[in-house]
Design a protein around this motif. Structure first.
Motif, mmCIF file in Angstrom:
data_model
loop_
_atom_site.group_PDB
_atom_site.id
_atom_site.type_symbol
_atom_site.label_atom_id
_atom_site.label_comp_id
_atom_site.label_asym_id
_atom_site.label_seq_id
_atom_site.Cartn_x
_atom_site.Cartn_y
_atom_site.Cartn_z
ATOM 1 N N SER A 17 84.690 93.021 -57.357
ATOM 2 C CA SER A 17 85.851 92.743 -58.207
ATOM 3 C C SER A 17 85.536 91.730 -59.287
ATOM 4 O O SER A 17 85.378 92.075 -60.450
ATOM 5 C CB SER A 17 87.014 92.235 -57.348
ATOM 6 O OG SER A 17 86.614 91.057 -56.670
ATOM 7 N N HIS A 72 86.208 98.089 -52.343
ATOM 8 C CA HIS A 72 86.973 96.861 -52.528
ATOM 9 C C HIS A 72 88.274 96.910 -51.724
ATOM 10 O O HIS A 72 88.638 95.943 -51.059
ATOM 11 C CB HIS A 72 87.278 96.635 -54.013
ATOM 12 C CG HIS A 72 87.999 95.353 -54.275
ATOM 13 N ND1 HIS A 72 87.357 94.142 -54.302
ATOM 14 C CD2 HIS A 72 89.312 95.098 -54.484
ATOM 15 C CE1 HIS A 72 88.246 93.186 -54.525
ATOM 16 N NE2 HIS A 72 89.444 93.735 -54.635
ATOM 17 N N SER A 73 88.965 98.026 -51.803
ATOM 18 C CA SER A 73 90.222 98.167 -51.055
ATOM 19 C C SER A 73 89.972 98.035 -49.558
ATOM 20 O O SER A 73 90.659 97.291 -48.848
ATOM 21 C CB SER A 73 90.849 99.530 -51.349
ATOM 22 O OG SER A 73 91.162 99.654 -52.709
ATOM 23 N N GLY A 76 88.621 94.541 -48.641
ATOM 24 C CA GLY A 76 89.644 93.528 -48.869
ATOM 25 C C GLY A 76 90.613 93.445 -47.704
ATOM 26 O O GLY A 76 90.954 92.360 -47.224
ATOM 27 N N VAL A 119 83.568 91.795 -51.288
ATOM 28 C CA VAL A 119 84.834 91.917 -52.019
ATOM 29 C C VAL A 119 84.703 91.254 -53.389
ATOM 30 O O VAL A 119 85.165 91.774 -54.400
ATOM 31 C CB VAL A 119 85.980 91.283 -51.203
ATOM 32 C CG1 VAL A 119 87.242 91.157 -52.043
ATOM 33 C CG2 VAL A 119 86.269 92.121 -49.968
#
Lengths: 194, 221
Positions: free
Chosen positions: A182, A136-137, A140, A178
């Motif tokens: 999340s 995700h990081s 993103g 993403v």
């Protein structure tokens, strides 16, 4: 708003030979900006001490819920993006205002995603403590880089016909990833709530 | 010919991002400056005996001084959650925790008559009254729900504990309520994501989180 701004790349396999050095900058500038944006966001997320808290929107039970719904909104508009892009390229039957739809749904999707990203970076930062969070990081940050590249490429003319669809598709795929890592995770873990 | 649209889009996003960031920054400072001035409460009652008629006449309440320093711990009426309050010098810190994902730290002042109104993040609020120095009875409003609670005076190792650490880049924040009788309720936040916390050793505060040995410490306002 009278001329389809994407018509230049539409359909025609663009037989014009790119003219040497001038064309290199056309790709290099968006690529460098994209890299700078992605790396910059990542570095900020890593260096900035996560606060754990941030500005909150009223009317939702938690910040996680706010973000998940905003992200879901962005993802919904991204689906509109996909469909309207197919329309513009004639792969799907569509109305004449498909380009307008594409432009504005994209803008909304982007603007809706910004507060989510700001909160992520401000409150959580760039984290790697489990695979979901790592991806995700990473993605993103990559998303905003890829989006910047897409916006800058739109300003160039006589691009290879496949380039915009490729970058646009990349932006869509990354946003989807993403969202999956999340908002979908949030809804599955905590339940769908407002 | 260059089209300005995409650039304007990027610019709008940038501006929005900066705007949100500034909101966050101001919220952040507000959120962390909870323990600043508390006018009035600890102001000495022996202030010059000026004949101030503006001041409400000193009420002949039995307890004129601030409530004694003590810890209180107990459960909500529906038994779903635990509440602990720690009083020190007219200030209070409280922790509400259901042991799974609902928690709130609340802070505020205790009035001389034993009533308190504590506030936490996201509009959480605790209203309580200290009764005869033995029990705090009150309500907690959190996430749109109201929980009645009763917290009895707690003697160590019962009470309120907290631990913070950064383990492999993840920010850990744990809160525990050790109830009279030895029961524990705790939540561990990993980067703001709450989950049930492992038990602490109430004697030493030792707890192992993600393979790391931490020490939870008693919380005071």
């Amino acid at each position: 708003m009278t001329v389809d701004p994407n018509a230049a790349t539409q359909g025609s396999p663009s037989p014009q030979p790119a003219n040497g050095r001038a064309s290199a900058a056309r790709y290099l500038v968006p690529a460098l900006v994209a890299a700078a944006v992605a790396v910059g966001l990542g570095v900020y997320g890593k260096v900035h001490e996560p606060t754990g808290i941030a500005f909150d929107l009223a009317g939702f039970s938690s910040t996680g819920a706010v973000k998940s719904w905003l992200a879901t909104t962005a993802f919904a508009f991204a689906l509109v993006q996909l469909v309207s892009a197919f329309m513009m390229y004639g792969k799907l039957p569509g109305p004449s205002w498909a380009p307008v739809l594409h432009r504005w749904s994209g803008r909304i999707a982007f603007l809706v995603s910004v507060p989510v990203a700001v909160h992520c970076l401000y409150a959580f930062g760039y984290q790697t403590y489990e695979p979901r969070v790592l991806w995700h990081s990473l993605l993103g940050c990559f998303f905003f880089g890829a989006f910047s590249a897409k916006m800058l490429l739109l300003r160039s003319e006589r691009l290879p016909g496949w380039l915009l669809p490729f970058v646009g598709g990349l932006v869509f795929v990354v946003l989807t990833a993403v969202w999956l890592t999340s908002a979908l995770w949030f809804f599955r873990t905590f339940g769908v709530k407002t | 010919m260059k089209r300005p649209g995409p650039l304007l889009t990027l610019l709008a996003g940038l501006l929005l991002g900066v705007f949100m960031l500034s909101l966050d920054a101001t919220t952040g400072t507000k959120g962390t400056s909870y323990r600043n001035e508390s006018p009035g409460v600890s102001v000495s009652p022996s202030s010059p005996p000026s004949p101030s008629p503006t001041r409400t006449t000193p009420s002949p309440t039995p307890s004129k001084s601030a409530p004694p320093n003590a810890d209180y711990a107990g459960r909500t009426d529906d038994n779903s959650s635990a509440v602990a309050v720690s009083l020190r010098d007219g200030k209070a810190i409280a922790y509400f925790c259901d042991g799974r994902d609902k928690e709130s730290w609340l802070r505020g002042d205790v009035k001389d008559d034993g009533t308190m109104k504590l506030t936490g993040k996201h509009g959480a609020e605790l209203n309580g009254t200290l009764q005869e120095g033995k029990t705090i009875r009150g309500t907690v409003d959190l996430g749109g729900q109201r929980y009645g609670f009763t917290a009895d005076k707690a003697v160590r190792p019962s009470g309120l504990y907290r631990a913070t650490a950064t383990v492999r880049g993840a920010k850990l924040e744990g809160g525990w309520i050790v109830l009279p009788g030895g029961g524990q309720v705790g939540i561990l936040d990993r980067d703001g994501k709450p989950s049930a916390a492992p038990r602490i050793d109430p004697e030493t505060g030792a707890v192992t989180i993600d393979g790391e040995q931490l020490t939870a410490r008693p919380v005071t306002p």
